[in-house]
Design a protein around this motif. Sequence first.
Motif, PDB file in Angstrom:
ATOM      1  N   PRO A 212       0.829  -1.211   0.000  1.00  0.00           N
ATOM      2  CA  PRO A 212       0.000   0.000   0.000  1.00  0.00           C
ATOM      3  C   PRO A 212       0.864   1.262   0.000  1.00  0.00           C
ATOM      4  O   PRO A 212       1.904   1.298   0.652  1.00  0.00           O
ATOM      5  CB  PRO A 212      -0.799  -0.105   1.309  1.00  0.00           C
ATOM      6  N   VAL A 213       0.427   2.246  -0.743  1.00  0.00           N
ATOM      7  CA  VAL A 213       1.022   3.583  -0.649  1.00  0.00           C
ATOM      8  C   VAL A 213      -0.123   4.564  -0.460  1.00  0.00           C
ATOM      9  O   VAL A 213      -1.268   4.290  -0.808  1.00  0.00           O
ATOM     10  CB  VAL A 213       1.826   3.969  -1.903  1.00  0.00           C
ATOM     11  N   ILE A 214       0.198   5.697   0.120  1.00  0.00           N
ATOM     12  CA  ILE A 214      -0.881   6.630   0.425  1.00  0.00           C
ATOM     13  C   ILE A 214      -0.613   7.985  -0.210  1.00  0.00           C
ATOM     14  O   ILE A 214       0.522   8.429  -0.301  1.00  0.00           O
ATOM     15  CB  ILE A 214      -1.096   6.740   1.955  1.00  0.00           C
ATOM     16  N   ASN A 215      -1.687   8.576  -0.677  1.00  0.00           N
ATOM     17  CA  ASN A 215      -1.614   9.876  -1.326  1.00  0.00           C
ATOM     18  C   ASN A 215      -2.316  10.883  -0.432  1.00  0.00           C
ATOM     19  O   ASN A 215      -3.536  10.904  -0.340  1.00  0.00           O
ATOM     20  CB  ASN A 215      -2.299   9.784  -2.686  1.00  0.00           C
TER      21      ASN A 215
ATOM     22  N   ASP B 168       2.236  12.800  -2.185  1.00  0.00           N
ATOM     23  CA  ASP B 168       1.932  11.469  -2.702  1.00  0.00           C
ATOM     24  C   ASP B 168       3.056  10.531  -2.244  1.00  0.00           C
ATOM     25  O   ASP B 168       4.102  10.456  -2.859  1.00  0.00           O
ATOM     26  CB  ASP B 168       1.866  11.562  -4.234  1.00  0.00           C
ATOM     27  N   TRP B 169       2.820   9.861  -1.146  1.00  0.00           N
ATOM     28  CA  TRP B 169       3.910   9.124  -0.512  1.00  0.00           C
ATOM     29  C   TRP B 169       4.227   7.821  -1.231  1.00  0.00           C
ATOM     30  O   TRP B 169       3.331   7.048  -1.566  1.00  0.00           O
ATOM     31  CB  TRP B 169       3.521   8.773   0.929  1.00  0.00           C
ATOM     32  N   GLY B 170       5.522   7.576  -1.367  1.00  0.00           N
ATOM     33  CA  GLY B 170       5.940   6.272  -1.823  1.00  0.00           C
ATOM     34  C   GLY B 170       6.115   5.354  -0.629  1.00  0.00           C
ATOM     35  O   GLY B 170       5.918   5.758   0.523  1.00  0.00           O
ATOM     36  N   LEU B 171       6.494   4.138  -0.895  1.00  0.00           N
ATOM     37  CA  LEU B 171       6.608   3.162   0.183  1.00  0.00           C
ATOM     38  C   LEU B 171       7.694   3.544   1.179  1.00  0.00           C
ATOM     39  O   LEU B 171       7.553   3.336   2.383  1.00  0.00           O
ATOM     40  CB  LEU B 171       6.892   1.793  -0.425  1.00  0.00           C
ATOM     41  N   GLU B 172       8.776   4.153   0.680  1.00  0.00           N
ATOM     42  CA  GLU B 172       9.880   4.509   1.571  1.00  0.00           C
ATOM     43  C   GLU B 172       9.442   5.544   2.589  1.00  0.00           C
ATOM     44  O   GLU B 172       9.832   5.507   3.755  1.00  0.00           O
ATOM     45  CB  GLU B 172      11.061   5.068   0.752  1.00  0.00           C
ATOM     46  N   THR B 173       8.620   6.495   2.144  1.00  0.00           N
ATOM     47  CA  THR B 173       8.144   7.523   3.065  1.00  0.00           C
ATOM     48  C   THR B 173       7.093   6.940   4.000  1.00  0.00           C
ATOM     49  O   THR B 173       6.981   7.350   5.158  1.00  0.00           O
ATOM     50  CB  THR B 173       7.520   8.680   2.265  1.00  0.00           C
TER      51      THR B 173
ATOM     52  N   LYS C 213       7.960   5.257   7.611  1.00  0.00           N
ATOM     53  CA  LYS C 213       8.454   5.939   8.806  1.00  0.00           C
ATOM     54  C   LYS C 213       7.539   7.119   9.137  1.00  0.00           C
ATOM     55  O   LYS C 213       6.977   7.762   8.242  1.00  0.00           O
ATOM     56  CB  LYS C 213       9.900   6.387   8.624  1.00  0.00           C
ATOM     57  N   PRO C 214       7.380   7.385  10.430  1.00  0.00           N
ATOM     58  CA  PRO C 214       6.492   8.472  10.823  1.00  0.00           C
ATOM     59  C   PRO C 214       6.983   9.783  10.239  1.00  0.00           C
ATOM     60  O   PRO C 214       8.199  10.034  10.210  1.00  0.00           O
ATOM     61  CB  PRO C 214       6.579   8.511  12.345  1.00  0.00           C
ATOM     62  N   PRO C 215       6.086  10.624   9.756  1.00  0.00           N
ATOM     63  CA  PRO C 215       6.521  11.887   9.165  1.00  0.00           C
ATOM     64  C   PRO C 215       7.082  12.824  10.224  1.00  0.00           C
ATOM     65  O   PRO C 215       6.715  12.747  11.399  1.00  0.00           O
ATOM     66  CB  PRO C 215       5.230  12.452   8.557  1.00  0.00           C
TER      67      PRO C 215
ATOM     68  N   PRO D 180       3.770   5.500 -10.489  1.00  0.00           N
ATOM     69  CA  PRO D 180       4.538   5.500  -9.233  1.00  0.00           C
ATOM     70  C   PRO D 180       4.243   6.759  -8.414  1.00  0.00           C
ATOM     71  O   PRO D 180       3.953   7.801  -8.984  1.00  0.00           O
ATOM     72  CB  PRO D 180       5.991   5.501  -9.720  1.00  0.00           C
ATOM     73  N   PRO D 181       4.315   6.627  -7.099  1.00  0.00           N
ATOM     74  CA  PRO D 181       4.120   7.807  -6.252  1.00  0.00           C
ATOM     75  C   PRO D 181       5.212   8.838  -6.518  1.00  0.00           C
ATOM     76  O   PRO D 181       6.334   8.479  -6.862  1.00  0.00           O
ATOM     77  CB  PRO D 181       4.235   7.255  -4.829  1.00  0.00           C
ATOM     78  N   THR D 182       4.864  10.086  -6.329  1.00  0.00           N
ATOM     79  CA  THR D 182       5.816  11.141  -6.667  1.00  0.00           C
ATOM     80  C   THR D 182       6.633  11.625  -5.476  1.00  0.00           C
ATOM     81  O   THR D 182       7.604  12.334  -5.639  1.00  0.00           O
ATOM     82  CB  THR D 182       5.067  12.336  -7.272  1.00  0.00           C
TER      83      THR D 182
END
Lengths: 183, 340, 163, 412
Positions: free
Chosen positions: A102-105, A141-146, A149-151, C160-162
């Motif tokens: 999952p990724v979140i926008n 628009d968060w990728g998996l790497e972001t 970890k907590p912002p 892909p996410p940006t």
Amino acid sequence: MPARPVVKRLPARRGLFAGFKGNVDAITIGLKYLVDPKRITLIYPNEYIKLDPGYRGFIVLEPKKCINCSSCARICPAAAMRMIRRMEEDPKTGKKKMKLWPVINYQRCIFCGYCVDVCPTEALYTVPYHDIVYENMAEMDWGLETFVKPPEYPTAKEGIPVKYIVDEEKGLVKVRAEEGEEE
Amino acid sequence: MAGIIDLILSIIFYPPIYQLVLVGLTGSLVVVIFIIWFERKATARVQRRLGPYHIAPRLAGLPQLVADLIRYAFQEVIIPRTADRELFVLAPIVATVLSILPIAVVPLTSNPAYWPIPMDYSILVALALTTVSPIFLIVAGWASNNKFSIIGGVREAFVITAYEMIAIMSILSASAAVLTFNLVEIVEAQRIWYILLNPIAFLAAFLSVLMATSGFPFEIPESENEVVAGPFTEYSGLLYGLNMGAAYMKRFAFSILMVLVFLGGWSPYTPGEGILSGYLIPSLIVVAKAAILMMIFSLTRSIYGRFRLDQALEGAWRLVFPMAVLGFGLALLEAYLGVM
Amino acid sequence: MDLAQARKIVEEALSGIEARVEEGRGFIEFIVSKENLVEAASRLKKAGFDHVKSLTVVDYKAEGKFKIVYYVSSYLNEDLAGVIVGIGTEVPRDNPKMPTLVYVWRSAEFQEREVFEFFGIDFEDHPDLRLLLLTPQVAEKRPLRKDFIVKEEPIIRTTPPTG
Amino acid sequence: MSVWVYGEQKSELGLEGTITRKIEEDLYEVFIGPQHPGSGHMRIIIRIDGDIIVEADPDMGYVHRTMEKLAEGREWIKNVPLFERMAIQDACNVTVSYIIALERILDIEPPPRAKYLRTLLCEINRIAAHLYGFGIFGVFIGHSTMYMWSFADREVMVELAERLTGARLTHSYPIPGGARKDIPQDFPQAARKAVRYFRRRLEEYRKIFLDNPVTRKRLEGVGIIPKKIAAELGVVGPVARASGIKYDARLAEPYDAYDEVEFEVPVFEEGDALARAWVKFEEIKQSLRIIEQAVDWLERHPREAPIHDRFWAKSPPLWKKVFEAEGRVKLLPLMANMKLPPGRAMARSETARGEIIYYVESDGKSTPYRVRIVSPSARNAIVFKYIAPGYKVMDLPTIYGSIDYFPPEADR
């Protein structure tokens, strides 16, 4: 049948002094607050509210717990949480496999917390803050790497954490979050 | 050297210049800035918030209004194509100038050397001058050529007709009591402040000044929920600032008049000879009293909503006008009994 | 009062008018023919149902018809306040026209305008049939008909996410 | 000689109004809104004859989102966050009837604890929404103190709602078969404090606003809706109750815990703007009573998951652990694309502004076939057209504020 309609009348206002009394009452209340303002203003960002742990703020993924079931993406009402495909190596077998993550926008997220509640393994959790500013839409628009970890919460570095507690006299009272003292 | 200083002082304290430029323009600007700040702060206190804060928190946000002023001064003035250009620009300027004009004709001291005009009919001249400026608000509304402006202008016209009579009558009741049109004599006659002798006239004057300057609960011409900003809808930049400031300047002029008539003018101080004790100190006392009066005016904002136009007019004619008549009658009675 | 009692009252009021009764959860509705609708509605109004709660139109595309139901209830008669009764009709999807009930229930006025713009149902003799919520460009597409499809995004994302 | 409302004389409709001459032309047309400090996202086109409104035409739709259509494309539960965006300060009230309609189709009844929790949040929302309405009303008639006060005090209720649900406004709290979160441990104490605070505070509101002679003069006799006309126009909520209509969805068809808690439904008969303000004022008092009772009940009864067994009995142990630790009810993954049996249901609930009605039709799929929403403001909008003519221009904000019209809710 406990609930019932009750016909009420507007308070009558007759006589020469009714208007006078009304004015005096209003002015008295006004002056009372002029003398003792009972402010509840939050001087943001010099102060910021330290929210309770149950607050539905930004959502963070714990990848270790995630079972890639895409329940969160399915329940997301705003289509903010969606799955991306990633080629990954299985640590045991060493085979390459397509996995869904999952990724979140955050351009879209409405912080309803359905994804957190629906996650079968509690792989998602919320952090109790959500006032984070981004320089541009693309960053939201968060990728998996972001996502894992907590912002960073910049307000916490600049301001004093405060908490509002419900008070009988003043409605809300601002207190310092750590010491619990009244300001 | 001393001669030059004397010359400069005598120019500065040449009464028409001093009263029009220093007390009138500069003084009213300073007082208005202070009063708007006070109004915002006091309203904020009643409303449980902070008010202006972020510009200089130590001064409780006082420079905020200076910042506002600078912003107004440097904003672009937009003149709508459909507006009547000359009148559109002129109206707020003339209205502002005219609203401080009464200050130029009232005495700020009992020393005859520092009277701007001969004082025999000064109260009449001052009152007459207060009635001129509102016409230009109507002109502003008309020149804007906007429906909201015109409605606002018409409302202004209604309100003028209502308050003018009351204001004149209630302020003139002092001259009825003292049997003179000379403001200096009215001030000198007040061994007891006139407000105590004739509170009815003071109340009528208070309410009429509120109406004259669009104070709550009579903030009808600019009632923003129907007519946006009334006559000032199309204005921007400095012209808008002038428009909004004009009401406060007018209130300042009225307040000075009321201070002289009801609140004992420069008493308890007795003006002496020389510029300092004969002119500067008494005038400062008058201005300070006027500022305090304006602070009281500004408290109504946090307590009242606004009346409907017809209710304001009805109240003015049915309640405040009889009050003014009663105050006038009381003044005559006092004159007959020789109280003052 | 429950729905069974309400049904009796309405059936009594509508005697002589052929009506199809359909029950849902929390309401009951009577479907009459287009010609009888105004008559049926006036009788219901006489029976005490004095306002329209909801004017509901459902597009049954497969069957080629719109079902238009006025859900009414009562304010002045407190017994009837607990029930919701529908009185409605069905019109074909092509050329949907029906008589207005504004003159029976004034409270239907704005809802009829709404139905007009969303479904394109023409209420004959409506005093003021204009668009209410939509702009003409959008209203032309008749957004609530089933032909107008709003696509939801798939859960799998290809871009892909940006951030 | 009378005021004409779209070709009909106002007196024929039985409405009172200031008598003016009938004017064919020479009317001054003023567009109030939508970019307007008073009206929000709504335009009222008025034609005035002098200072009297002769025609008013509410022009809505500036914040229209076609929720009914959007709902048809989404799974059942996803519509809750969507619908609560109609009136975010009243989020639980506007969505609870949708959930009740779903429960009627599913044929399940939530457990009592869930009912009380929902009732609690509904009443917290009701007070918050009424205070919001009061604030807007205050600013409409130039009373900025009322505006600031009610928004400040609304914060108390928002704070309570935040502790209960984890979100300040869009709680998304009710779910089919229950509620999403139990109350935290210290909640009852805070709620009782807030109730006591409000009881004292309402007296001050009365003094500075409702009994303020200026306000009173401004509201009295403005926008009178007689009882018969109120029924004819189908107005809802405080507007109807101020006209003497004894109707409240909580009374007509009790949902959730409303048949168990004790409260009054205040009804006034004057039908003017002042009565409408007083209805809201009295309703806040009743809501405080309900909050007290709900909190008492919740405290007395053991903590158990406030959700129907159908969604809880088969849930894994983690579900129970999370509930024990945080009071949070986790959702089964099936909730996302739950299929409802074919059926049709209707449900109503009383929001702060009046009754909201949902008609829900399911054809057995995971998305609704049709959802019809009739929101209270949409039903009250008709008041502008039929009541405003005959009053003065300065009465328009009074009428607008007193019916507590909320554009996003009316536009849906």
